[in-house]
Motif scaffolding. Structure first.
Motif, PDB file in Angstrom:
ATOM      1  N   LEU A  76      31.099 133.276  22.267  1.00 41.78           N
ATOM      2  CA  LEU A  76      29.744 133.788  22.477  1.00 41.78           C
ATOM      3  C   LEU A  76      28.707 132.683  22.564  1.00 41.78           C
ATOM      4  N   LEU A  77      29.010 131.533  21.995  1.00 35.67           N
ATOM      5  CA  LEU A  77      28.059 130.423  21.919  1.00 35.67           C
ATOM      6  C   LEU A  77      27.387 130.104  23.253  1.00 35.67           C
ATOM      7  N   PRO A  78      28.155 129.841  24.320  1.00 34.86           N
ATOM      8  CA  PRO A  78      27.476 129.503  25.582  1.00 34.86           C
ATOM      9  C   PRO A  78      26.815 130.709  26.253  1.00 34.86           C
ATOM     10  N   VAL A 105      38.531 135.877   9.262  1.00 36.53           N
ATOM     11  CA  VAL A 105      37.674 134.682   9.297  1.00 36.53           C
ATOM     12  C   VAL A 105      37.902 133.922  10.597  1.00 36.53           C
ATOM     13  N   ARG A 106      39.168 133.725  10.962  1.00 35.93           N
ATOM     14  CA  ARG A 106      39.477 133.019  12.211  1.00 35.93           C
ATOM     15  C   ARG A 106      38.973 133.794  13.426  1.00 35.93           C
ATOM     16  N   SER A 107      39.139 135.107  13.383  1.00 36.07           N
ATOM     17  CA  SER A 107      38.694 135.943  14.500  1.00 36.07           C
ATOM     18  C   SER A 107      37.191 135.821  14.713  1.00 36.07           C
ATOM     19  N   LEU A 112      30.308 141.156  16.980  1.00 29.60           N
ATOM     20  CA  LEU A 112      30.661 140.087  17.903  1.00 29.60           C
ATOM     21  C   LEU A 112      31.513 140.617  19.057  1.00 29.60           C
ATOM     22  N   ARG A 113      32.447 141.534  18.744  1.00 32.47           N
ATOM     23  CA  ARG A 113      33.260 142.153  19.811  1.00 32.47           C
ATOM     24  C   ARG A 113      32.357 142.877  20.805  1.00 32.47           C
ATOM     25  N   ARG A 114      31.381 143.621  20.280  1.00 34.46           N
ATOM     26  CA  ARG A 114      30.453 144.343  21.159  1.00 34.46           C
ATOM     27  C   ARG A 114      29.631 143.376  22.002  1.00 34.46           C
ATOM     28  N   GLU A 115      29.132 142.307  21.381  1.00 35.63           N
ATOM     29  CA  GLU A 115      28.340 141.318  22.112  1.00 35.63           C
ATOM     30  C   GLU A 115      29.153 140.671  23.227  1.00 35.63           C
TER      31      GLU A 115
END
Length: 190
Positions: A68-70, A58-60, A126-129
């Motif tokens: 990734l947000l910005p 969850v934290r990860s 997310l890691r891939r992104e």
């Protein structure tokens, strides 16, 4: 549940809906003029107990989303909303709904019933992104450096032309030499 409705300029209506529970289609009753189906609810698997691994996952996901947000122009409200969700399934669903996923990826996530497995899939996406965004930033940085070098070369060519126009031969020759060197470096690095 209808979350938001927006009328598009061409007259169509765009509707954002949120499901209240997962269902499985058991039978197509009609396909024209619209689709009617028979469904059964899909009970969410309880998944794993709240363990150290689940908490780390969850934290990860939250940390990766913050990174990734910005880079992906995600709405900042997503981060606020995820901070208040501890349920792995709800967190996975919220993050997935805010990523620009390919249809196949979105379908794969929808089909994963186990909430922890679904969150692991989101973590991998997310890691891939982040990796793609990192490479994209490197490419853009290299391109920016090349363009900057080309701009400097052009400035020295203009300086050489101005110096030649006003009969400053020494300055013109030096500016031409620098411009040639910058162009050569630009060609070699390109």
């Amino acid at each position: 549940m209808i979350m938001r409705m927006m009328r598009l300029p061409d007259g169509r209506l765009k509707v954002l809906v949120q499901g209240l529970s997962k269902i499985r289609v058991t039978q197509y009753l009609r396909t024209e003029p619209h689709i009617d189906v028979a469904v059964v609810p899909v009970e969410a698997e309880s998944g794993e107990e709240w363990t150290v691994e689940v908490e780390a996952l969850v934290r990860s996901v939250r940390e990766k989303l913050d990174e990734l947000l910005p880079l992906r122009h995600l709405p900042p409200e997503v981060l606020t909303a995820t901070a208040n969700i501890d349920d792995p399934g709800r967190l996975a669903d919220l993050v997935a709904s805010n990523l620009r996923l390919r249809i196949e990826e979105a379908q794969e996530i929808l089909e994963i019933i186990d909430p922890v497995r679904r969150l692991r899939k989101i973590d991998a996406l997310l890691r891939r992104e982040l990796a793609v965004s990192s490479v994209q930033a490197e490419i853009q940085g290299a391109a920016r450096e090349e363009i900057d070098m080309l701009h400097y070369a052009i400035v020295f060519v203009v300086l050489a032309l101005i110096a030649a126009l006003f009969a400053f031969a020494g300055i013109a020759a030096g500016a031409v030499g620098i411009a040639k060197m910058l162009f050569l470096v630009f060609v070699i690095t390109a």
